[in-house]
Design a protein around this motif. Structure first.
Motif, short mmCIF file in Angstrom:
data_model
loop_
_atom_site.label_atom_id
_atom_site.label_comp_id
_atom_site.label_asym_id
_atom_site.label_seq_id
_atom_site.Cartn_x
_atom_site.Cartn_y
_atom_site.Cartn_z
N UNK A 93 99.10 34.24 13.96
CA UNK A 93 99.55 35.28 14.89
C UNK A 93 100.33 34.66 16.06
N UNK A 94 99.76 33.63 16.66
CA UNK A 94 100.43 32.99 17.80
C UNK A 94 101.70 32.28 17.38
N UNK A 95 101.72 31.71 16.18
CA UNK A 95 102.92 31.05 15.66
C UNK A 95 104.05 32.06 15.44
N UNK A 96 103.72 33.21 14.83
CA UNK A 96 104.74 34.25 14.60
C UNK A 96 105.25 34.78 15.93
N UNK A 97 104.37 34.93 16.90
CA UNK A 97 104.82 35.37 18.22
C UNK A 97 105.80 34.38 18.83
N UNK A 98 105.56 33.09 18.65
CA UNK A 98 106.47 32.09 19.21
C UNK A 98 107.84 32.15 18.54
N UNK A 99 107.86 32.42 17.23
CA UNK A 99 109.14 32.58 16.53
C UNK A 99 109.87 33.81 17.04
N UNK A 100 109.11 34.88 17.24
CA UNK A 100 109.71 36.12 17.76
C UNK A 100 110.30 35.89 19.15
N UNK A 101 109.59 35.13 19.98
CA UNK A 101 110.09 34.84 21.32
C UNK A 101 111.35 33.98 21.27
N UNK A 102 111.43 33.06 20.30
CA UNK A 102 112.65 32.27 20.12
C UNK A 102 113.84 33.18 19.81
N UNK A 103 113.61 34.17 18.95
CA UNK A 103 114.68 35.09 18.58
C UNK A 103 115.10 35.94 19.77
N UNK A 104 114.15 36.35 20.59
CA UNK A 104 114.47 37.15 21.78
C UNK A 104 115.32 36.32 22.74
N UNK A 105 114.97 35.04 22.90
CA UNK A 105 115.76 34.16 23.76
C UNK A 105 117.17 33.98 23.20
N UNK A 106 117.28 33.86 21.88
CA UNK A 106 118.58 33.70 21.24
C UNK A 106 119.45 34.93 21.46
N UNK A 107 118.83 36.11 21.43
CA UNK A 107 119.57 37.34 21.62
C UNK A 107 120.26 37.35 22.98
N UNK A 108 119.62 36.78 23.99
CA UNK A 108 120.21 36.75 25.32
C UNK A 108 121.44 35.86 25.40
N UNK A 109 121.56 34.90 24.49
CA UNK A 109 122.69 33.98 24.52
C UNK A 109 123.85 34.42 23.64
N UNK A 110 123.64 35.39 22.78
CA UNK A 110 124.69 35.86 21.88
C UNK A 110 125.16 37.24 22.28
N UNK A 111 126.38 37.54 21.93
CA UNK A 111 126.88 38.89 22.11
C UNK A 111 126.27 39.80 21.07
N UNK A 112 126.40 41.11 21.27
CA UNK A 112 125.81 42.09 20.36
C UNK A 112 126.37 41.92 18.95
#
Length: 169
Positions: A93-112
């Protein structure tokens, strides 16, 4: 000395498939174990309260034949297979959450447009649903563990208060 924490890691790693973790294990096994320990320690509070006693981890240092110190970690008591399974689920559960958080951070660096082209947005929704299901399963399993050991819970049997109260009810 109780159950070795690596037993919990082994169960969690059946589900976790991550090239980054594999590379970390190859490069520095101690760092790999430290990372998994962090995920485990984050999951232990799910057991706080009156489940079947508190979970604590102790450090064990031994010396091998060559004079090298070997550090292992274990719980202060033996865990049941069900407890090991639940703790492994919390690691996942905590590992999947960390992957999800990585993706959220990536979204902030990319355009839509770039974000949608990488199809990360679709997988984020699936991961979010998976995280919710994992959370529900962990708490369902904890509830089942409590029900299976009803008489061991302090309120209902450990101190025999429940038996005394049942006579008056």
């Amino acid at each position: 000395m109780g159950t070795n924490v690596e037993q919990v890691y082994d169960i969690a790693l059946i589900v976790i498939k991550d090239y980054r973790l594999d590379n970390l294990a190859k490069a520095d096994y101690n760092a790999f174990l430290k990372y998994l320990q962090g995920l485990l320690v984050k999951g232990i509070p799910e057991f706080t309260g009156d489940i079947l006693g508190e979970l604590t981890i102790e450090k064990n240092v031994t010396v091998d034949e060559d004079g090298n110190e070997i550090t292992t970690y274990s719980f202060t008591r033996d865990l049941t297979p069900k407890e090991i399974s639940i703790l492994a689920e919390t690691i996942v559960y905590n590992w999947v959450q960390s992957i999800q958080n990585d993706a959220v951070l990536l979204r902030g660096h990319l355009g839509v447009k770039e974000f949608k082209q990488l199809e990360i947005s679709a997988s984020m929704k699936q991961r979010s649903e998976y995280i919710d299901k994992l959370f529900e399963k962990i708490h369902y399993d904890i509830t089942q563990l409590q029900l299976d050991n009803f008489n061991e819970l302090s309120f209902f049997g450990k101190d025999n208060n429940w038996r005394r109260l049942s006579v008056w009810v």
